[in-house]
Design a protein around this motif. Structure first.
Motif, PDB file in Angstrom:
ATOM      1  N   VAL A   1      -6.197   2.712   9.379  1.00 46.50           N
ATOM      2  CA  VAL A   1      -6.236   2.322   7.970  1.00 46.50           C
ATOM      3  C   VAL A   1      -6.543   0.837   7.838  1.00 46.50           C
ATOM      4  O   VAL A   1      -6.208   0.220   6.826  1.00 46.50           O
ATOM      5  CB  VAL A   1      -4.907   2.672   7.270  1.00 46.50           C
TER       6      VAL A   1
ATOM      7  N   ARG B   1       0.836  -1.199   0.000  1.00 40.35           N
ATOM      8  CA  ARG B   1       0.000   0.000   0.000  1.00 40.35           C
ATOM      9  C   ARG B   1       0.871   1.250   0.000  1.00 40.35           C
ATOM     10  O   ARG B   1       1.988   1.248   0.505  1.00 40.35           O
ATOM     11  CB  ARG B   1      -0.914   0.041   1.231  1.00 40.35           C
TER      12      ARG B   1
ATOM     13  N   LEU C   1      -6.126  12.255   2.310  1.00 40.45           N
ATOM     14  CA  LEU C   1      -5.234  11.114   2.504  1.00 40.45           C
ATOM     15  C   LEU C   1      -5.710  10.002   1.584  1.00 40.45           C
ATOM     16  O   LEU C   1      -6.803   9.466   1.761  1.00 40.45           O
ATOM     17  CB  LEU C   1      -5.262  10.651   3.959  1.00 40.45           C
TER      18      LEU C   1
ATOM     19  N   VAL D   1      -5.381   6.239  -0.012  1.00 40.18           N
ATOM     20  CA  VAL D   1      -4.875   4.893   0.211  1.00 40.18           C
ATOM     21  C   VAL D   1      -4.850   4.196  -1.141  1.00 40.18           C
ATOM     22  O   VAL D   1      -5.890   4.044  -1.796  1.00 40.18           O
ATOM     23  CB  VAL D   1      -5.746   4.111   1.201  1.00 40.18           C
TER      24      VAL D   1
ATOM     25  N   PRO E   1      -9.036  -0.030   4.230  1.00 30.31           N
ATOM     26  CA  PRO E   1      -8.410   0.908   3.294  1.00 30.31           C
ATOM     27  C   PRO E   1      -9.413   1.723   2.481  1.00 30.31           C
ATOM     28  O   PRO E   1      -9.072   2.799   1.991  1.00 30.31           O
ATOM     29  CB  PRO E   1      -7.573   0.000   2.390  1.00 30.31           C
TER      30      PRO E   1
ATOM     31  N   TYR F   1       0.447   5.454   0.948  1.00 23.96           N
ATOM     32  CA  TYR F   1      -0.382   6.490   1.567  1.00 23.96           C
ATOM     33  C   TYR F   1       0.143   7.834   1.088  1.00 23.96           C
ATOM     34  O   TYR F   1       1.322   8.147   1.245  1.00 23.96           O
ATOM     35  CB  TYR F   1      -0.316   6.378   3.083  1.00 23.96           C
TER      36      TYR F   1
ATOM     37  N   PRO G   1     -10.481   5.115   5.394  1.00 17.95           N
ATOM     38  CA  PRO G   1      -9.538   5.528   6.442  1.00 17.95           C
ATOM     39  C   PRO G   1     -10.209   6.524   7.385  1.00 17.95           C
ATOM     40  O   PRO G   1     -11.035   7.337   6.969  1.00 17.95           O
ATOM     41  CB  PRO G   1      -8.393   6.170   5.662  1.00 17.95           C
TER      42      PRO G   1
END
Length: 778
Positions: free
Chosen positions: A605, A533, A545, A547, A608, A535, A611
């Motif tokens: 998180v 992943r 933010l 993901v 996903p 971020y 978040p």
């Protein structure tokens, strides 16, 4: 249409436009399309030099012309903090003491302070100190070292500590003073090299910049012994340590002169103060289309096997940001390429208007705004007409900070693309607006070096659109290289506005997967790759933010997005499914956003697609800063005690100004703050320590501006804490002024020891004032 200029034009404005036009004309061919993307310059395999004449020929070619508008890094590599949990991210915690917060588990990063639990090794005041802290209430300085000499200006930059092997590696930048050229004065057109062939060519300075690795045996820290010295030409860029191998990256510019020899122009290395050894031609890589006159040099030494020769390779290129995995080192540089030829006519028209305006200014009234016909044009010149929302003072936000001088995080966005210029600009603010004028194109060049023990091999190059923020914009996993970039200009509201992207490159550094076009008009503030992943935090007025799933390298995709006030400038994994953000709080006023105090955020998180920001803590008011937001190594993580900390410059807005939502705070406290985090209660500030002799109480309000320590003249820059470590049950903080030891449970001060020579001046020419030869204090 032709954009008109006011009659009064500063000469600098004319020169700027003419320079831009010349750069565009120099790049009429435009960048070569890339087969992967259709628009970026190609990434071509490195070609090794057959002999020195081949490399010198390339240098000559590069020195005579280039279509590169600007080359270098948007931001130097000074910022940003594994593949798994927080313990791994901090370089492998031990129960007895904390270690440097690093990006990748197993890859150590040099820092200003290291500890083995018994001694502190410190770089401060251009010196190296070793402090015995085995008795926390009575620390003792056992070594105080300077590296100056009458022929060399040298100062330590950072250090490595290998506890298992008992090795301390000091990374030093040095300027070796060279003798003045001998012989007769050069004739017109003759260079230094022609009259003094034994001296490296130079234009401004009679010294050579080198970077050194000094390896000390510290089995007895009170008597450190130099056992190896390795020097590499060029300025310090970065280092990494993997096991007993230390890798050094330098950048060496080649001042090309026709008469200069290979020894004068090409990179060399040396060991233990011996003769400089020129890198073999087959260890110097060149890009067939490379157009820079500098070398990236990557060297490697073994700090334990002293009989193993140092290894080094060079690439004809530039770069300042470094990422390293356990088996590869990547160096990147931003390349700005001038716009294509379709704007040359518009620029030519604009320059014509500048000339018309200057003619009018010369022959017009004292005010410079005469509307009388000019001798050259035969017609009146009306006042400048521009879009008032796009001015010459609006800088492109290429560095990713998003903060303008007045504290605005981003400029006010327009509601529609730029159309017909309207409004009026005073003659003192001339500026050319060309409708839909494309910006310079920015690309990130990637150089990869394979690491194998204390050896390096340049084995690949790549390129992606846009520029990166810092080393955390890069990552390697399972043979794939991942990188996040920003392209365009965030202050624009047309087709050239900023966009954010993530690219996945294969083992050949070819793009195989990508997510493009995220968060228009925003710029990247922080990135963290954790396993499969990524971020990504972007910002303009709020903090999205993102993901991003990378499990299938060819098909990266956005899984979720969270928008909150403020933004995170550093992201740190904190246990399973938790991600800590450290950055700034912000307030949106209309279409503008203004940063406020320091903000801690904890994100969940675990899902996903959704978040969640679990907890926040705001520290101080507008102006409050922490080095952690640009340098992850200033972040203390003690996972055994469940604590973390950071240096903070605390600002408070006076009570008399609190009605202003964006008032700047007054600097009232400089110290190190300690925190813990509870899943249910959130963040808790445990307290702080300061090295100031009489620190102010940061918890109390102040009434008016001028009451802070800075304005009152009480701020001691030497007492500004830059690192904190934990040893056993104690917190140890370091400034240029002192080392303090405080208990972790209540922050009671156990001891303080002053660092000698804190205010001794160091500057170019200091060697002339009798600074002694390198020595170790008794």
């Amino acid at each position: 249409m032709r954009t008109r200029w006011p009659a009064s034009i500063p000469l600098t404005a004319l020169l700027a436009v003419i320079l831009l036009l010349s750069l565009v004309l120099a790049s009429c061919a435009g960048p070569t399309p890339d087969p992967n993307t259709g628009k970026t310059p190609s990434a071509i395999d490195l070609v090794k030099g057959k002999d020195y004449s081949t490399v010198l020929a390339r240098l000559k070619k590069n020195a005579t012309g280039s279509n590169i508008f600007w080359r270098g890094d948007i931001r130097n590599d000074a910022m940003g903090a594994p593949e798994a949990a927080a313990d791994a991210a901090t370089g492998g915690q031990k129960t007895s003491h904390s270690t440097t917060n690093v990006q990748v588990a197993g890859v150590d990063e040099a820092d200003l302070v290291k500890t083995d639990g018994s001694f502190l090794y410190i770089v401060a005041n251009s010196r190296l100190y070793i402090v015995d802290v085995r008795i926390p209430s009575a620390p003792v300085i056992v070594a105080d070292m300077t590296f100056m000499s009458e022929t060399k200006y040298a100062y330590p930059m950072e250090i490595f500590l290998d506890e298992d092997a008992g090795r301390l590696v000091v990374v030093m930048q040095s300027q070796e003073i060279l003798p003045a050229p001998t012989g007769t004065a050069p004739e017109d057109g003759q260079s230094d090299a022609a009259i003094a062939p034994d001296i490296a060519p130079r234009y401004y300075y009679y010294y050579m910049s080198n970077t050194e690795l000094l390896v000390f045996d510290v089995a007895d820290p009170a008597k450190p012994e130099v056992i190896r010295q390795y020097e590499q030409q060029g300025n310090y860029v970065a280092t990494r340590r993997i096991g007993t191998a230390v890798y050094l990256v330098t950048s060496r510019y080649a001042y090309y002169e026709p008469e200069a020899s290979a020894e004068q122009l090409l990179p060399s290395v040396r060991e233990d103060g011996g003769e400089w050894t020129l890198l073999p031609p087959d260890r110097i890589g060149m890009l067939p289309n490379g157009e820079v006159n500098s070398f990236l040099v990557v060297g490697a030494i073994d700090t334990v096997d002293l009989d193993r020769e140092a290894d080094a390779e060079a690439v004809l290129g530039s770069g300042y940001t470094v990422y390293a995995s356990t088996n590869a080192l990547y160096i990147v540089a931003s390349r700005w390429v001038a716009p294509a030829v379709d704007v040359v006519k518009d620029l030519s028209d604009a320059v014509g208007d500048v000339v018309d305006g200057i003619r009018d200014a010369i022959g017009g009234s004292d005010s410079g705004t005469s509307t009388e016909p000019s001798a050259g044009s035969g017609e009146a010149v009306p006042p400048e007409e521009t879009n008032p929302d796009v001015t010459a003072e609006t800088p492109p936000d290429e560095g990713g900070s998003g903060e303008s001088p007045d504290g605005t995080v981003e400029e006010k966005p327009d509601e529609k693309p730029i159309e017909e210029p309207t409004g009026e600009v005073e003659p003192s603010e001339p500026f050319v607006l060309i409708e839909n004028y494309p910006p310079v194109e920015i690309y990130t060049d990637i150089y990869r070096f394979r690491l194998d023990g204390a050896s390096v091999t340049a084995d690949g190059t790549g390129v992606v659109p846009g520029y990166i923020l810092n080393q955390f914009s890069m990552d390697e996993q399972d043979g794939y290289f991942r990188i996040a970039t920003t392209s365009g200009e965030s202050w624009r509201n047309d087709q050239f506005t900023s966009l954010n992207h993530l690219y996945v490159l294969d083992k050949d550094l070819k793009v195989v997967g990508k997510v493009e076009g995220l968060a228009a008009r925003e710029t990247i503030k922080s990135v963290r790759f954790i396993g499969n992943r990524a971020y990504l935090v972007t910002f303009r007025t709020t903090d999205p933010l993102f993901v991003i799933d990378l499990e299938v390298p060819a098909e990266p995709k956005v899984l979720g997005e969270l928008k909150i006030p403020g933004y995170s400038e550093y992201l740190h994994p904190y246990g399973e499914n938790l991600l800590m953000g450290i950055g700034k709080d912000a307030v949106a006023i209309g279409d503008n956003a203004f940063y406020l105090g320091l903000k801690l955020s904890m994100f969940d998180v675990s899902d996903p697609a959704n978040p969640v920001e679990l907890h926040t803590l705001i520290i101080g008011d507008r102006g409050t800063q922490s080095e952690v937001t640009w340098n992850h190594k200033a972040f203390l993580v003690d996972s055994e005690n469940g604590l973390f900390g950071m240096p903070i410059q605390y600002c408070r807005v006076p009570e008399s100004a609190r009605q202003d939502p964006i008032a700047y705070g007054e600097l009232i406290y400089n110290g190190f703050f300690l925190f813990d985090y509870d899943a249910s209660a959130g963040f808790k500030l445990l307290g702080s320590v300061s090295h100031d002799k009489e620190p102010m109480d940061w918890t109390k309000p102040i009434d008016n501006y001028g009451e802070g320590v800075y304005n009152k003249g009480d701020f001691d820059w030497y007492a500004q804490i830059f690192r904190g470590v934990t040893v056993g049950d104690n917190l140890m903080t370091v400034s240029n002024r002192a080392v303090m030891v405080n208990r972790l449970d209540n922050l009671e001060t156990l001891s303080r020891i002053e660092l000698p020579n804190a205010e001794q001046p160091y500057y170019y020419g200091a060697v002339d004032k009798g600074i002694p030869e390198p020595a170790i204090a008794d």
